[in-house]
Structures are given as structure tokens and as C-alpha cells.
Design a protein around this motif. Structure first.
Motif, short mmCIF file in Angstrom:
data_model
loop_
_atom_site.label_atom_id
_atom_site.label_comp_id
_atom_site.label_asym_id
_atom_site.label_seq_id
_atom_site.Cartn_x
_atom_site.Cartn_y
_atom_site.Cartn_z
N SER A 275 0.81 -1.23 0.00
CA SER A 275 0.00 0.00 0.00
C SER A 275 0.84 1.27 0.00
N ILE A 276 1.88 1.31 0.83
CA ILE A 276 2.63 2.56 0.97
C ILE A 276 4.13 2.39 0.77
N GLY A 277 4.54 1.23 0.28
CA GLY A 277 5.94 1.03 -0.04
C GLY A 277 6.85 1.00 1.17
N VAL A 278 8.01 1.63 1.04
CA VAL A 278 9.03 1.56 2.07
C VAL A 278 8.60 2.18 3.39
N TRP A 279 7.59 3.06 3.35
CA TRP A 279 7.11 3.66 4.59
C TRP A 279 6.49 2.62 5.53
N ALA A 280 6.02 1.52 5.00
CA ALA A 280 5.41 0.48 5.84
C ALA A 280 6.41 -0.10 6.83
N PRO A 281 7.57 -0.61 6.37
CA PRO A 281 8.54 -1.12 7.35
C PRO A 281 9.13 -0.02 8.24
N VAL A 282 9.25 1.20 7.71
CA VAL A 282 9.77 2.30 8.52
C VAL A 282 8.83 2.59 9.70
N LEU A 283 7.53 2.69 9.41
CA LEU A 283 6.55 2.95 10.47
C LEU A 283 6.46 1.77 11.44
N LEU A 284 6.58 0.57 10.90
CA LEU A 284 6.55 -0.62 11.76
C LEU A 284 7.70 -0.58 12.77
N ILE A 285 8.89 -0.22 12.30
CA ILE A 285 10.05 -0.15 13.19
C ILE A 285 9.89 0.96 14.23
N LEU A 286 9.37 2.11 13.81
CA LEU A 286 9.16 3.21 14.76
C LEU A 286 8.17 2.83 15.85
N LEU A 287 7.07 2.19 15.46
CA LEU A 287 6.08 1.76 16.44
C LEU A 287 6.67 0.69 17.35
N ARG A 288 7.49 -0.17 16.79
CA ARG A 288 8.14 -1.21 17.59
C ARG A 288 9.08 -0.61 18.63
N ILE A 289 9.76 0.47 18.27
CA ILE A 289 10.65 1.15 19.22
C ILE A 289 9.84 1.69 20.40
N VAL A 290 8.71 2.35 20.11
CA VAL A 290 7.87 2.88 21.18
C VAL A 290 7.33 1.74 22.04
N GLN A 291 6.97 0.64 21.40
CA GLN A 291 6.50 -0.54 22.13
C GLN A 291 7.58 -1.06 23.07
N GLY A 292 8.81 -1.09 22.58
CA GLY A 292 9.92 -1.55 23.41
C GLY A 292 10.17 -0.64 24.60
N ILE A 293 10.06 0.67 24.40
CA ILE A 293 10.23 1.63 25.50
C ILE A 293 9.17 1.40 26.57
N ALA A 294 7.93 1.16 26.15
CA ALA A 294 6.84 0.93 27.11
C ALA A 294 7.07 -0.34 27.92
#
Length: 441
Positions: free
Chosen positions: A110-129
Motif C-alpha cells: 500500500s505505501i511502499g518503504v514507509w510500511a517497514p519504517v513505520l513498523l520499526i518506529l512503532l516497535r521502538i515505542v512498544q519496546g520503551i513501554a
């Protein structure tokens, strides 16, 4: 003096809140781990097929572990300076919100390379929590204990949230993996993530019902009477107790890396290298998780009777030998043999995990306890937990048809924790014999 907050229903309420809260947090974390092993490689890294796609997906899983020490520092500071309860409410809201957003995330198509980029960013926030959650939950349960001798048992309710979260995540994925591949890859994998919104509301209400830790309130009052303000908790841990921190990191390895070996890497190993269906391994892990759920309070009770150090040493020693039994049984390929094999490993590893939290938390004084145990646990997770599935995948790829390198990896994990917990048990390493300069002001 602990005060009347430790009486009445608060110990039970605090243990229940620790259990429910960590169950939700670990549910969120485990559904990500399961999705990383099953679908993320295809949906977010489609150009990296097969082994490399799985490696890329598990790499995003590892990213969350690398973010966890930061969460331990941030929320450890909040928990040691402002309050355990405030820290835990924030981590719960962060974790639940991020998990729902992952469930809504567009894929690479759907959105190309932004998909894995956003996934990694959300994963980082998840890890911090998650980095801030575990330590606070352990302390809120343990520090509400009406008797110091029962602290490890009460703290084990926070550990009970881990198998409970895994059971819930396995049930959710089991319900959607029965779909055909098109439906599962199209929308089915999102359902477990979106369900987290319901759990978030439940956990938030329960967590608000618990009073602040009596140990923290007593420490806060004592801190106000000191001649000079203490350094930041992180500075106290790093300057005053570096060896204690290192041993605590090592002591946590078996409970963290061993768990992700059996519950994350084994999904990839059995489906991609042993030729088993994802339904079979998920059924196996569900049964094993139920077993671990009941092992946790039983192990904590037994440890309180025979001694924590003796119990931890025995279970870590046994874990050195269990992977050879596990892989022999897994190679037979039936649901029964796989369940028995993984169950043998989880039996001793789960018993160790149940007790280690309360044991390590008792190594640090109250004023820096949240920071100390969080940093130790999350550093252990970042170094060993996140890398274990990756290393296991690399070994499986390079030693196809041979499981002995994987068994040696699990044995090394167990040996490291055995040595660390025995050294941590030396009289000179325990809180009552350890001098922290800032505590002498």
C-alpha cells in the motif's frame, strides 16, 4: 515502617493488578513476536523472500529489545522519584495504543518503504513501554507484600502475566490462522492487534485501583529528611553497583533469552526447517504456555520453602541439559512429541523465571530498585533476548538438518544464568551488605 497501605486487600489487589497489567503488556509483545515469525516478512519485507524475509522481520522484533533499556531508564527514574503507580499507568497506555496502531498499519503493497519504517518506529515505542512496565509491576506486587519473606511469591504474580499473555496471544492467533492464506494475510493477522484496545481499557481501570507502593512512600519520606539530595537513580546504579548490575543482567538471561528461544525462534524453526504447519506449533505452544501458567505460582511457593538461591541454581543447572531432549522429541514431528519436547525445556526455564524477579529485586535498595531491576532486565533482553531468535535462525540456516548447534546455544544461555545467579547469591552482593555512597548521606 510499611504503614497500613500494606494491610487489608491491597496486597491481593496489587498482585492482581500486576498480573493483569503484565498479561496485557506481554500479550501485546507476543502477538508482535508471533506475527514477525509468521507474516511480517511477507507483508512488510516482500523483496526479501524466505530466510532473508524472516530475518528482516525478526530484526524488527529485536529492535524492540534494543529500545527497552531506554524505557527502563526513563520509567525507572519516574518510578524511583515520582512513584511506581504513575509510571505503570503511562506504560500501559503507551503499549496498548501502539499495538492498536500496528494493527491499523498499511503494508508494503500500500505505501511502499514507509510500511517497514513505520513498523520499526512503532516497535521502538512498544519496546520503551515494555522497558518501563516489567520492573514497576514486579515492585508493586512485591513491595505490597505484608511479609518480606513472601516478597518473591507476591512478585511472581507479575511473572505470571507472561505465560498468561502468551496464552491469550496464542488463542487469538489460533483463531485467525484457521483462515485461508489470503484472508489471514489480508486482514486476519490484524485482529489480535486491534483486540488490544479492549484489554487496554480493562487494565487501565484495574491499575488505577491500586495504592502507591508502601516501600516507595517510606523511601520518599526518608529522602525528604536527608541532608542533601541523592543523585539520579541511574547514576547511583552505574557508579555504586556496576558489578551488581552486571550479575543481575546475567541472572535474567535464561528467563528472557530461553523464553524467546522456545516461543519465538521455535515457530520459525519448526515451520521453515522441520516442515511442520504453523497450526501444529501454535497448538504446542498454547499447551506449554498453560503449563507454565500453573508452574509459576507453584515454583515461587517451592522456592519460598527451599530457598530462592538453591531453587534457582537447581533449575538453571537442569536447563543446561533440556535442549537435547527437546530437539530429539521435536524432530519426531508429532504434536505430542513436540509438546513434550518444548514442555521439558519450559518446565525448568519457567520455574526459574517465576523466582528470578523477586530475587533480583531484593538485591537493590528501595531508592534505586525500580531503575536497577529494570535496567538489568532490559539490558539482558536487548543483548540476549532480541538476538537469540536471530542467532538461532542463522544457525538453523547454516547447519540445516542439524540441531546440535541450537542445543548448544540454549545450554550456553542456561550456563551464563547459573554462574550469574550463584555469584549474585554471595553475601557481599546482597543489599544488606552492599554500600551505596548516596545512601550514606
Amino acid at each position: 515502617m510499611r504503614g497500613n497501605t500494606a494491610t487489608g486487600h491491597q496486597p491481593v489487589r496489587a498482585s492482581t493488578a500486576a498480573f493483569v497489567g503484565t498479561m496485557i503488556e506481554w500479550y501485546d509483545f507476543y502477538i508482535y513476536a508471533t506475527a514477525a515469525a509468521l507474516v511480517f516478512g511477507k507483508l512488510f519485507f516482500p523483496s526479501a523472500t524466505g530466510f532473508y524475509g524472516t530475518l528482516a522481520a525478526l530484526g524488527t522484533f529485536a529492535v524492540g529489545f534494543f529500545a527497552r533499556p531506554l524505557g527502563g531508564v526513563i520509567f525507572g527514574h519516574i518510578g524511583d522519584k515520582i512513584g511506581r503507580k504513575k509510571s505503570l499507568v503511562i506504560t500501559l497506555v503507551m503499549m496498548g495504543t501502539v499495538t492498536v496502531l500496528i494493527g491499523l498499519l498499511p503494508t508494503y503493497a500500500s505505501i511502499g518503504v514507509w510500511a517497514p519504517v513505520l513498523l520499526i518506529l512503532l516497535r521502538i515505542v512498544q519496546g520503551i513501554a515494555v522497558g518501563g512496565e516489567w520492573g514497576g509491576a514486579v515492585l508493586m506486587a512485591g513491595e505490597h507484600s505484608p511479609d518480606r519473606s513472601k516478597r518473591t511469591f507476591f512478585a511472581s504474580f507479575a511473572q505470571l502475566g507472561s505465560p498468561a499473555g502468551l496464552i491469550l496471544s496464542m488463542l487469538m492467533f489460533k483463531s485467525v490462522t484457521s483462515l485461508d492464506d489470503e484472508a489471514f494475510l489480508g486482514w486476519g493477522w490484524r485482529v489480535p492487534f486491534l483486540f488490544s484496545a479492549v484489554l487496554l481499557v480493562v487494565g487501565f481501570v484495574i491499575r488505577l485501583s491500586v495504592n502507591e507502593s508502601p516501600d516507595f512512600l517510606a523511601e520518599k519520606q526518608a529522602r525528604a529528611q536527608r541532608a542533601r539530595p541523592a543523585q539520579a537513580p541511574l547514576a547511583q546504579v552505574l557508579r555504586g553497583a556496576p558489578r551488581l548490575l552486571a550479575l543481575a543482567v546475567g541472572a535474567n538471561v535464561l528467563g528472557i533469552a530461553g523464553f524467546y528461544f522456545t516461543n519465538t525462534f521455535m515457530i520459525a524453526y519448526t515451520t521453515q526447517y522441520a516442515g511442520l504447519s504453523r497450526a501444529v506449533i501454535l497448538d504446542c505452544l498454547l499447551v506449554v504456555s498453560i503449563m507454565q501458567f500453573f508452574i509459576t505460582p507453584l515454583a515461587a511457593y517451592i522456592a519460598s520453602r527451599v530457598g530462592n538461591l538453591r531453587f534457582l541454581g537447581a533449575t538453571a543447572l537442569a536447563s543446561i541439559f533440556t535442549p537435547y531432549v527437546m530437539f530429539n522429541l521435536v524432530d519426531q514431528g508429532s504434536l505430542t512429541s513436540i509438546t513434550l519436547g518444548v514442555g521439558v525445556a519450559v518446565l525448568f526455564m519457567g520455574a526459574y523465571y517465576a523466582v528470578i524477579a523477586g530475587y533480583v529485586s531484593d538485591s537493590f535498595p528501595t531508592g534505586i530498585r525500580y531503575t536497577g531491576i529494570s535496567l538489568a532486565y532490559q539490558l539482558s533482553g536487548a543483548i540476549f533476548g532480541g538476538l537469540t531468535p536471530l542467532l538461532g535462525t542463522v544457525l538453523a540456516e547454516n547447519f540445516k538438518g542439524q540441531w546440535w548447534p541450537l542445543a548448544v546455544l540454549f545450554s550456553a544461555i542456561s550456563l551464563l544464568s547459573l554462574v550469574s545467579v550463584l555469584l549474585l547469591g554471595n553475601a557481599g552482593q546482597r543489599t544488606e551488605n552492599f554500600q551505596f555512597k548516596d545512601q550514606q548521606a
